[in-house]
Design an enzyme around this catalytic site. Structure first.
Site, mmCIF file in Angstrom:
data_model
loop_
_atom_site.group_PDB
_atom_site.id
_atom_site.type_symbol
_atom_site.label_atom_id
_atom_site.label_comp_id
_atom_site.label_asym_id
_atom_site.label_seq_id
_atom_site.Cartn_x
_atom_site.Cartn_y
_atom_site.Cartn_z
ATOM 1 C CB CYS A 1 -0.875 0.050 1.240
ATOM 2 S SG CYS A 1 -1.847 -1.412 1.483
ATOM 3 N NE ARG B 1 4.837 1.550 -1.116
ATOM 4 C CZ ARG B 1 5.602 1.686 -0.044
ATOM 5 N NH1 ARG B 1 6.673 2.412 -0.118
ATOM 6 N NH2 ARG B 1 5.286 1.122 1.095
ATOM 7 C CD1 TRP C 1 0.036 -5.745 -3.213
ATOM 8 C CD2 TRP C 1 -0.102 -6.624 -1.163
ATOM 9 N NE1 TRP C 1 0.602 -6.989 -3.248
ATOM 10 C CE2 TRP C 1 0.535 -7.554 -2.013
ATOM 11 C CE3 TRP C 1 -0.291 -6.968 0.170
ATOM 12 C CZ2 TRP C 1 0.975 -8.788 -1.579
ATOM 13 C CZ3 TRP C 1 0.149 -8.208 0.607
ATOM 14 C CH2 TRP C 1 0.771 -9.094 -0.264
ATOM 15 C CG ASN D 1 0.141 2.258 3.666
ATOM 16 O OD1 ASN D 1 -0.913 2.245 3.030
ATOM 17 N ND2 ASN D 1 1.257 2.767 3.193
ATOM 18 N N GLY D 2 -0.861 -0.935 6.700
ATOM 19 C CA GLY D 2 -0.600 -1.760 7.878
ATOM 20 C C GLY D 2 -1.796 -2.653 8.163
ATOM 21 C CD GLU E 1 18.636 -12.076 -6.227
ATOM 22 O OE1 GLU E 1 18.067 -12.585 -5.245
ATOM 23 O OE2 GLU E 1 18.227 -11.046 -6.775
ATOM 24 C CE LYS F 1 15.381 -10.288 -9.082
ATOM 25 N NZ LYS F 1 15.833 -10.114 -7.757
ATOM 26 C CD GLU G 1 11.586 -11.339 -7.199
ATOM 27 O OE1 GLU G 1 11.329 -10.744 -6.167
ATOM 28 O OE2 GLU G 1 12.623 -11.098 -7.868
ATOM 29 C CG HIS H 1 21.523 -36.406 -1.556
ATOM 30 N ND1 HIS H 1 21.901 -37.671 -1.168
ATOM 31 C CD2 HIS H 1 22.667 -35.687 -1.639
ATOM 32 C CE1 HIS H 1 23.214 -37.707 -1.003
ATOM 33 N NE2 HIS H 1 23.702 -36.510 -1.297
ATOM 34 C CE LYS I 1 12.275 -2.084 -4.969
ATOM 35 N NZ LYS I 1 13.139 -3.128 -5.541
HETATM 36 C C1 G6P Z 1 10.173 -7.898 -1.452
HETATM 37 C C2 G6P Z 1 10.828 -7.486 -2.761
HETATM 38 C C3 G6P Z 1 12.198 -8.147 -2.894
HETATM 39 C C4 G6P Z 1 13.060 -7.807 -1.686
HETATM 40 C C5 G6P Z 1 12.351 -8.183 -0.379
HETATM 41 C C6 G6P Z 1 13.069 -7.597 0.815
HETATM 42 O O1 G6P Z 1 9.836 -9.240 -1.482
HETATM 43 O O2 G6P Z 1 10.023 -7.855 -3.855
HETATM 44 O O3 G6P Z 1 12.846 -7.680 -4.069
HETATM 45 O O4 G6P Z 1 14.267 -8.484 -1.785
HETATM 46 O O5 G6P Z 1 11.032 -7.639 -0.342
HETATM 47 O O6 G6P Z 1 12.960 -6.201 0.763
HETATM 48 P P1 G6P Z 1 13.942 -5.199 1.460
HETATM 49 O O7 G6P Z 1 13.397 -3.840 1.152
HETATM 50 O O8 G6P Z 1 13.888 -5.519 2.925
HETATM 51 O O9 G6P Z 1 15.293 -5.421 0.885
#
Ligand code: G6P
Length: 612
Positions: free
Chosen positions: A2, A27, A76, A102-103, A484, A488, A491, A507, A607
């Site tokens: 949000c 976001r 959101w 928000n929250g 990672e 990526k 996502e 395994h 985000k």
């Molecule tokens: C979300 C984002 C990721 C990020 C993670 C942690 O899931 O989509 O890209 O790595 O949060 O976010 P931060 O702001 O704590 O690095």
């Protein structure tokens, strides 16, 4: 997640609010809304499910809503499905007060029941409506809106950033915060609130960050901030250095591609100010020479990609410091009764500095006596402010949901910290140190070298984008890197993918390998190349298509087709993940592009995750 933007000014609020919300689109959200109070005291609200464009269209089709004071929100969904009704702002029954939030309000059901018993009828499924209705309930008894806000805050439990307007106060915007980010922006004849500074960059660079339990009363000409006991407090003002263009696409098709391309510059910004006469210099730590004394255990705490940085850090720190180091998911750490004492160092990594789980885990570590260093990108964010020492990545605003430049800068910063600390402990030898520094200086140009030739990644993506399952394998630092790469890809392209320590393949996972399965093999960690090469043969002999990412000096050891083999320049082994990640980002990006995905705003993702 949000987003909130609020405006108290002397000009049209709606355009400022929509413009601010647009900057927060990255976001992640599923509905949007705006509320303004007109000069003659009418509260007008428009909200709708879907993207901001839908709200704009609705606004253009209906009677214009006008006012100089307003609040707005991108939602959101947490409580209640995404629809027009559940979208914010929410109002109370008498339609005088509007709230964006928000929250999450944890005790909303209990308050809802209380209000229902008092005869209030609810229209939405949200926890936020409870705030609006409760405000309304108190307002009927006492028409001092600020007083009512305090009463509500005393009654709700949970996390909130709030923006509130009331039709009886056409020049007043009220804000409150607890465990969710909210900042105040100071303009000329106008003041603002926002959950994220990028929303305000076009209007002001002077901001202050609200702290927990603070309430702000904002008019076009004044900002007064109170603490929980209603005492006025002086807020420190900060100047935001980020420029507006940094948060814009600048001709790129996607923010993600722009941010991938910005990595050499971002790394240089992280590294260069900390290199003095051939040594690493952390002023923040030099001022506290005892801070790193007697550390017997390190926890690296983070979520998502930042956790993957922690995984690399686990190997690097243990190797360089000889101190047991664990990388922990913040959401697990906070509830696992961790063995923390005053000789524990907690390193919290977060781009946004607002991730709720990371923040809660940090507080838990602190409560148990740990010293806390945070690696954060967003200046003045909550994690940055609450940690004992903050090391900023200075990567500039990152807009694409899938992180790239923030990951890279976190990675290099953590590695620099490990080398710096190892030097203090007298573990790293002078020749190792000098060779690391030489490579550190060259890192931005080596990243640029990889970015010069993106065609081969586009070609590979065109060959593989139809796969529906991909495996990443690697050992040691390459295993951490594979995590990672896999994240990526999933996502942004929605392809199922997993990352495995290559030695673990046999395994279980190897049973999933069949003719044509795509396996991405990472072979940048020199000491274990032979081992990884045999894992490649294992999957190839079961029919897998293998795509490799190797250092130039190791590429030949892996018997993969030329067109499936990507190389990165050689560097110091500690910095190799910083080069290895670039092909992974590009491959994921081009695969997602081929699949026609919404790359900057992948479905269901946000985000900055400010709820648990
Ligand atoms: C979300 C984002 C990721 C990020 C993670 C942690 O899931 O989509 O890209 O790595 O949060 O976010 P931060 O702001 O704590 O690095």
């Amino acid at each position: 997640m949000c987003g909130i933007v609020g405006f108290a000014g002397k000009t049209d609020a709606v355009s400022v609010l929509l413009d601010g919300l647009e900057k927060l689109e990255y976001r992640g959200y599923d509905s949007a809304g705006v509320a303004v109070v007109s000069q003659d005291g009418r509260l007008q609200i428009k909200k709708s499910k879907g993207r901001l464009a839908v709200l704009r269209e609705q606004l253009s089709k209906s009677e214009p809503i006008e006012g100089n004071i307003g609040i707005s929100h991108t939602r959101w969904a947490t409580h209640g499905e995404p629809n027009d009704i559940n979208a914010h702002p929410h109002t109370g029954e008498n339609g005088k007060i509007a709230v964006v939030h928000n929250g999450i309000i944890e005790n909303y059901l209990e308050i809802k029941q209380f209000l229902i018993n008092e005869g209030v009828t609810f229209y939405s499924d949200t926890d936020t409506e409870v705030i609006a209705q409760l405000l309304d309930y108190y307002y009927k008894q006492n028409s001092d809106i600020t007083e009512c806000v305090y009463k509500v805050l005393n009654r709700i439990r949970g996390a909130y950033a709030l923006g509130i307007i009331c039709s009886d106060c056409p020049d007043k915007l009220i804000a409150a915060r607890k465990d969710a980010p909210l900042l105040i922006g100071y303009g000329e004849n106008s003041n603002f609130i926002a959950s994220d500074v990028t929303a305000l960059l076009a209007y002001t660079r002077t901001v202050s960050y609200m702290d927990d339990n603070e309430v702000a009363v904002i008019t076009p000409d004044s900002v007064t901030v109170y603490d929980a006991d209603k005492n006025v407090i002086e807020k420190e003002k900060h100047t935001v250095e980020w420029d507006v263009s940094a948060a814009e696409k600048g001709g790129y098709r996607h923010f993600m591609l722009k941010e991938i391309t910005e990595q050499p510059e971002a790394i240089a910004k992280t590294v260069n100010p900390r290199m003095k006469d051939g040594r690493i210099c952390f002023e923040e730590l030099a001022e506290n020479p005892d801070f790193l004394k007697d550390v017997s255990k390190i926890y690296i705490i983070a979520c998502g990609s930042a956790y993957h940085v922690g995984m690399v850090g686990k190997y690097t720190l243990e190797k360089l410091l000889k101190i047991p180091t664990e990388a922990c998911l913040a959401s697990e750490f906070r509830y696992c009764d961790p063995l923390v004492d005053e000789n524990t160092l907690a390193i919290v990594i977060s781009q946004s500095g607002e991730t709720l789980d990371s923040m809660a885990a940090m507080r838990e570590a602190k409560k148990r006596g740990a010293k806390v260093i945070s690696l954060v990108n967003v200046i003045g964010s909550s994690i940055a402010r609450e940690s004992d020492i903050v090391l900023y990545t200075w990567a500039g605003p990152e807009i694409a949901v899938a992180t790239t430049k923030a990951y890279s800068t976190q990675l290099v910063l953590l590695t620099m910290f490990a080398v710096y600390y190892s030097d203090i402990l007298g573990i790293i030898t002078e020749s190792e140190y000098v060779s690391f520094m030489r490579e550190l200086e060259l890192l931005p140009s080596k990243v640029s070298e990889i970015l010069k030739d993106t065609e081969k990644y586009q070609e590979a993506a065109a060959r593989f984008f139809n796969h529906d399952s991909v495996f990443f394998i690697g050992r040691n630092l390459d295993y951490a890197l594979g995590l990672e790469g896999s994240l990526k890809l999933k996502e942004i392209s929605y392809i199922h993918s997993e990352s495995y320590a290559a030695g673990e393949l046999k395994h279980g996972t190897i049973s999933l390998i069949e003719p044509g399965t795509l396996v991405v093999s990472l072979a940048t960690y020199a000491p274990l190349i032979e081992k990884t090469a045999s894992n490649v043969v294992e999957v190839q002999s079961r029919g897998a298509e293998v795509l490799t990412i190797a250092t130039q000096s190791n590429a030949e050891k892996l018997k993969t087709k030329k067109e499936n083999s990507f190389t990165v320049p050689d560097t110091d082994p500690l910095l190799q993940p910083n080069l290895g990640v670039i092909p992974l980002q590009l491959f994921a990006y081009y695969v997602a592009l081929n699949r026609g995905c919404d790359i900057d705003k992948p479905r269901n993702l946000a985000k900055s995750v400010t709820v648990e």
